[in-house]
Write a protein that holds these residues in place. Structure first.
Motif, PDB file in Angstrom:
ATOM      1  N   ILE A  63       0.861  -1.179   0.000  1.00 25.46           N
ATOM      2  CA  ILE A  63       0.000   0.000   0.000  1.00 25.46           C
ATOM      3  C   ILE A  63       0.904   1.238   0.000  1.00 25.46           C
ATOM      4  O   ILE A  63       2.132   1.121  -0.050  1.00 25.46           O
ATOM      5  CB  ILE A  63      -0.943   0.044   1.224  1.00 25.46           C
ATOM      6  N   THR A  64       0.300   2.422   0.077  1.00 26.01           N
ATOM      7  CA  THR A  64       1.053   3.659   0.243  1.00 26.01           C
ATOM      8  C   THR A  64       1.016   4.058   1.709  1.00 26.01           C
ATOM      9  O   THR A  64      -0.054   4.060   2.334  1.00 26.01           O
ATOM     10  CB  THR A  64       0.448   4.787  -0.610  1.00 26.01           C
ATOM     11  N   ILE A  65       2.187   4.363   2.270  1.00 29.40           N
ATOM     12  CA  ILE A  65       2.281   4.725   3.690  1.00 29.40           C
ATOM     13  C   ILE A  65       2.857   6.133   3.821  1.00 29.40           C
ATOM     14  O   ILE A  65       3.858   6.472   3.185  1.00 29.40           O
ATOM     15  CB  ILE A  65       3.168   3.734   4.463  1.00 29.40           C
ATOM     16  N   LEU A  66       2.201   6.927   4.654  1.00 30.52           N
ATOM     17  CA  LEU A  66       2.707   8.257   4.988  1.00 30.52           C
ATOM     18  C   LEU A  66       3.029   8.282   6.480  1.00 30.52           C
ATOM     19  O   LEU A  66       2.148   8.127   7.325  1.00 30.52           O
ATOM     20  CB  LEU A  66       1.670   9.330   4.661  1.00 30.52           C
ATOM     21  N   VAL A  67       4.309   8.450   6.793  1.00 28.13           N
ATOM     22  CA  VAL A  67       4.769   8.497   8.188  1.00 28.13           C
ATOM     23  C   VAL A  67       4.932   9.955   8.603  1.00 28.13           C
ATOM     24  O   VAL A  67       5.410  10.785   7.829  1.00 28.13           O
ATOM     25  CB  VAL A  67       6.124   7.760   8.338  1.00 28.13           C
ATOM     26  N   TRP A  68       4.489  10.276   9.826  1.00 30.48           N
ATOM     27  CA  TRP A  68       4.693  11.636  10.318  1.00 30.48           C
ATOM     28  C   TRP A  68       5.207  11.632  11.756  1.00 30.48           C
ATOM     29  O   TRP A  68       4.906  10.739  12.545  1.00 30.48           O
ATOM     30  CB  TRP A  68       3.419  12.463  10.207  1.00 30.48           C
ATOM     31  N   ASP A  69       6.009  12.628  12.043  1.00 32.58           N
ATOM     32  CA  ASP A  69       6.567  12.857  13.372  1.00 32.58           C
ATOM     33  C   ASP A  69       6.634  14.368  13.571  1.00 32.58           C
ATOM     34  O   ASP A  69       7.111  15.087  12.685  1.00 32.58           O
ATOM     35  CB  ASP A  69       7.965  12.238  13.479  1.00 32.58           C
ATOM     36  N   PRO A  70       6.144  14.891  14.699  1.00 29.73           N
ATOM     37  CA  PRO A  70       6.109  16.349  14.869  1.00 29.73           C
ATOM     38  C   PRO A  70       7.470  16.952  15.209  1.00 29.73           C
ATOM     39  O   PRO A  70       8.297  16.328  15.867  1.00 29.73           O
ATOM     40  CB  PRO A  70       5.129  16.541  16.029  1.00 29.73           C
ATOM     41  N   SER A  71       7.659  18.167  14.734  1.00 29.01           N
ATOM     42  CA  SER A  71       8.850  18.943  15.086  1.00 29.01           C
ATOM     43  C   SER A  71       8.416  20.141  15.897  1.00 29.01           C
ATOM     44  O   SER A  71       7.214  20.394  16.072  1.00 29.01           O
ATOM     45  CB  SER A  71       9.552  19.433  13.812  1.00 29.01           C
ATOM     46  N   ASN A  72       9.376  20.915  16.391  1.00 28.20           N
ATOM     47  CA  ASN A  72       9.046  22.200  16.987  1.00 28.20           C
ATOM     48  C   ASN A  72       8.478  23.126  15.921  1.00 28.20           C
ATOM     49  O   ASN A  72       8.720  22.941  14.731  1.00 28.20           O
ATOM     50  CB  ASN A  72      10.280  22.824  17.644  1.00 28.20           C
ATOM     51  N   TYR A  73       7.746  24.125  16.364  1.00 23.73           N
ATOM     52  CA  TYR A  73       6.999  25.011  15.480  1.00 23.73           C
ATOM     53  C   TYR A  73       7.871  25.613  14.376  1.00 23.73           C
ATOM     54  O   TYR A  73       7.457  25.706  13.232  1.00 23.73           O
ATOM     55  CB  TYR A  73       6.353  26.112  16.320  1.00 23.73           C
ATOM     56  N   SER A  74       9.066  26.010  14.713  1.00 23.38           N
ATOM     57  CA  SER A  74       9.929  26.675  13.729  1.00 23.38           C
ATOM     58  C   SER A  74      11.234  25.924  13.473  1.00 23.38           C
ATOM     59  O   SER A  74      12.204  26.496  12.985  1.00 23.38           O
ATOM     60  CB  SER A  74      10.241  28.104  14.186  1.00 23.38           C
ATOM     61  N   ALA A  75      11.258  24.634  13.795  1.00 22.14           N
ATOM     62  CA  ALA A  75      12.489  23.851  13.640  1.00 22.14           C
ATOM     63  C   ALA A  75      12.800  23.592  12.170  1.00 22.14           C
ATOM     64  O   ALA A  75      11.903  23.413  11.342  1.00 22.14           O
ATOM     65  CB  ALA A  75      12.367  22.519  14.377  1.00 22.14           C
ATOM     66  N   SER A  76      14.072  23.560  11.844  1.00 23.89           N
ATOM     67  CA  SER A  76      14.506  23.203  10.498  1.00 23.89           C
ATOM     68  C   SER A  76      14.506  21.686  10.357  1.00 23.89           C
ATOM     69  O   SER A  76      14.429  20.947  11.353  1.00 23.89           O
ATOM     70  CB  SER A  76      15.900  23.751  10.232  1.00 23.89           C
ATOM     71  N   PRO A  83      10.736  -2.904  -0.534  1.00 25.92           N
ATOM     72  CA  PRO A  83      11.022  -1.929  -1.599  1.00 25.92           C
ATOM     73  C   PRO A  83       9.830  -1.632  -2.494  1.00 25.92           C
ATOM     74  O   PRO A  83       9.775  -0.585  -3.134  1.00 25.92           O
ATOM     75  CB  PRO A  83      12.161  -2.592  -2.381  1.00 25.92           C
ATOM     76  N   ARG A  84       8.824  -2.547  -2.533  1.00 25.68           N
ATOM     77  CA  ARG A  84       7.672  -2.340  -3.406  1.00 25.68           C
ATOM     78  C   ARG A  84       6.574  -1.518  -2.743  1.00 25.68           C
ATOM     79  O   ARG A  84       5.640  -1.072  -3.406  1.00 25.68           O
ATOM     80  CB  ARG A  84       7.108  -3.698  -3.856  1.00 25.68           C
ATOM     81  N   THR A  85       6.674  -1.352  -1.434  1.00 27.68           N
ATOM     82  CA  THR A  85       5.701  -0.526  -0.718  1.00 27.68           C
ATOM     83  C   THR A  85       6.103   0.942  -0.846  1.00 27.68           C
ATOM     84  O   THR A  85       7.245   1.302  -0.614  1.00 27.68           O
ATOM     85  CB  THR A  85       5.632  -0.928   0.767  1.00 27.68           C
ATOM     86  N   LYS A  86       5.158   1.763  -1.208  1.00 26.84           N
ATOM     87  CA  LYS A  86       5.423   3.192  -1.374  1.00 26.84           C
ATOM     88  C   LYS A  86       5.428   3.870  -0.007  1.00 26.84           C
ATOM     89  O   LYS A  86       4.380   4.048   0.610  1.00 26.84           O
ATOM     90  CB  LYS A  86       4.380   3.814  -2.291  1.00 26.84           C
ATOM     91  N   LEU A  87       6.617   4.230   0.440  1.00 21.57           N
ATOM     92  CA  LEU A  87       6.799   4.800   1.777  1.00 21.57           C
ATOM     93  C   LEU A  87       7.203   6.260   1.655  1.00 21.57           C
ATOM     94  O   LEU A  87       8.181   6.598   0.989  1.00 21.57           O
ATOM     95  CB  LEU A  87       7.882   4.013   2.522  1.00 21.57           C
TER      96      LEU A  87
END
Length: 419
Positions: free
Chosen positions: A265-278, A302-306
């Motif tokens: 499948i297609t996977i979207l991973v997210w992790d929060p940063s500080n508000y103005s972090a680079s 490798p076939r999974t869209k990450l």
């Protein structure tokens, strides 16, 4: 003479400010008093769904009562919802009575979400005031979303919200070793879909019979480890995309590296940063140490869209929410639900969000697939969920029967919105 005039002006200004502060304090105390003393009595004749909303956010009594609502909640199991858990309106009810019940439910739900939003924005609530773990510094406008049309809100979102995934060129350490972990293109680059479905993991999906309707959508997006097996009748079989937070990637109990839920499948991973972090700062200080598992998954599948979300996307969404709320929002990132909307609205003709706005099937159950009862799942205790749901409903074009009886809102995609 000038000094006397200046003294009088300062005194007058201080007096006016003091009066405003005093009146605000009185109103705040009145609101607090009202909230604490407006509990529904156990034997109240209020409808079942009125009590559900009320108790859902304030917590259920610890002691045992003879109230039908308390008894029915205590008897819930993983796969069974009792008839008196909800207030579904049957087809043979009179149309006027049906409309009145839906309208009553909508008003109660809206009032509860508005109450939570106001409470979070109370400047005298020191817990909210001091809690700023992501160093949020917002200096934009605060407008009332209720004064805007669905079209206006969607156009504002299109102009101000930027959701992007990290490509090889954007990753801060563009070395030969790192290139293999990131795609060349962003997620859904140059793709267009007709219908997209976002499936909340809410307990209210049980007994919804929405499975076939959900599977009819071109794209079906789910969250984290929400299963379909055994729940197909209510949540469908199809999964096109999963949005997965960094906790799921990191913690072994979610089996991110081995579970079939995350393959093909297609996977979207997210992790929060500080508000103005680079990106560099965030790379070295992620909220969860997900990098090793992220890279390992990329090599094993490798076939999974990450894809990996640029964390500034979260704050772009948060800014949009705050700019449409007169109350101060929680200084925490938005939920995966609103992130999903902000992502899919770019590529879909329309987006249906299932049980994101709780229907009349609302229960205490946090997820349809487990036994946990947690009011934060619907009304929020970390994400600014109250603002998200109110604004999402304001963007909705489905009728109230579809929203509160069938269980989905419909939001037109950018391609259908001329701004």
């Amino acid at each position: 003479m000038k000094s006397i005039t200046m003294t009088i002006c300062i005194f007058t200004n201080l007096l006016i400010l003091g009066m405003f502060g005093y009146f605000y304090l009185i109103l705040s105390q009145y609101w607090s008093y009202w909230s604490k003393h407006s509990q529904y009595p156990v034997n109240s004749k209020k409808s079942v769904y009125d009590k559900e909303i009320f108790y859902y956010n304030r917590g259920y009594p610890n002691e045992t009562h003879n109230s039908p609502i308390i008894q029915s909640i205590s008897k819930r199991t993983r796969r069974q919802i009792l008839k008196n858990d909800t207030v579904l309106i049957t087809d043979n009810e009179h149309e006027i009575n049906c409309t009145l019940k839906i309208e009553n439910y909508k008003n109660k739900l809206s009032m509860e979400l508005q109450r939570i939003l106001m409470k979070e924005g109370d400047v005298f609530n020191t817990g909210v005031k001091l809690n700023n773990p992501y160093s949020v510094q917002y200096s934009g406008v605060r407008e009332n979303f209720m004064k805007k049309t669905s079209h206006e809100l969607i156009c504002q979102m299109k102009k101000t919200v930027s959701v992007s995934t990290i490509t090889r060129k954007e990753f801060p350490y563009n070395t030969k070793e790192n290139l293999k972990y990131f795609p060349k293109k962003t997620m859904f680059k140059n793709k267009r879909f007709n219908s997209c479905a976002i499936i909340a993991s809410a307990g209210s999906l049980l007994n919804s019979n929405l499975g076939s309707f959900i599977d009819d959508h071109d794209v079906v997006l789910r969250f984290n480890h929400a299963p379909t097996e055994g729940y197909e009748k209510d949540v469908g079989r199809k999964t096109t995309v999963r949005i997965v937070n960094s906790q799921v990637v990191t913690k072994s109990r979610f089996d991110f590296l081995t579970s079939d839920l995350y393959t093909n499948i297609t996977i979207l991973v997210w992790d929060p940063s500080n508000y103005s972090a680079s990106l560099v700062d965030w790379y070295h200080h992620p909220e969860y140490p997900f990098w090793d598992n992220f890279k390992q998954f990329r090599m094993d599948h490798p076939r999974t869209k990450l894809f990996l979300l640029n964390p500034q996307s979260l704050w772009s969404i948060w800014n949009f929410l705050q700019s449409n709320s007169l109350s101060r929002l929680r200084n925490n990132p938005p939920s995966s639900g609103f992130l999903a909307l902000a992502q899919l609205i770019n590529f879909c003709k329309y987006v249906d969000m299932f049980e994101y706005i709780p229907s009349v099937r609302i229960t205490r159950k946090c997820h349809y697939f487990d036994l946990e009862n947690n009011p934060a799942c619907t009304f929020g205790s970390w994400h600014p969920l109250a603002a998200e749901k109110l604004i999402a409903y304001a963007m909705n074009i489905a009728n109230d029967y579809q929203v509160f009886q069938n269980g989905f809102i419909r939001i037109p995609g950018y391609s259908e919105t001329r701004c």
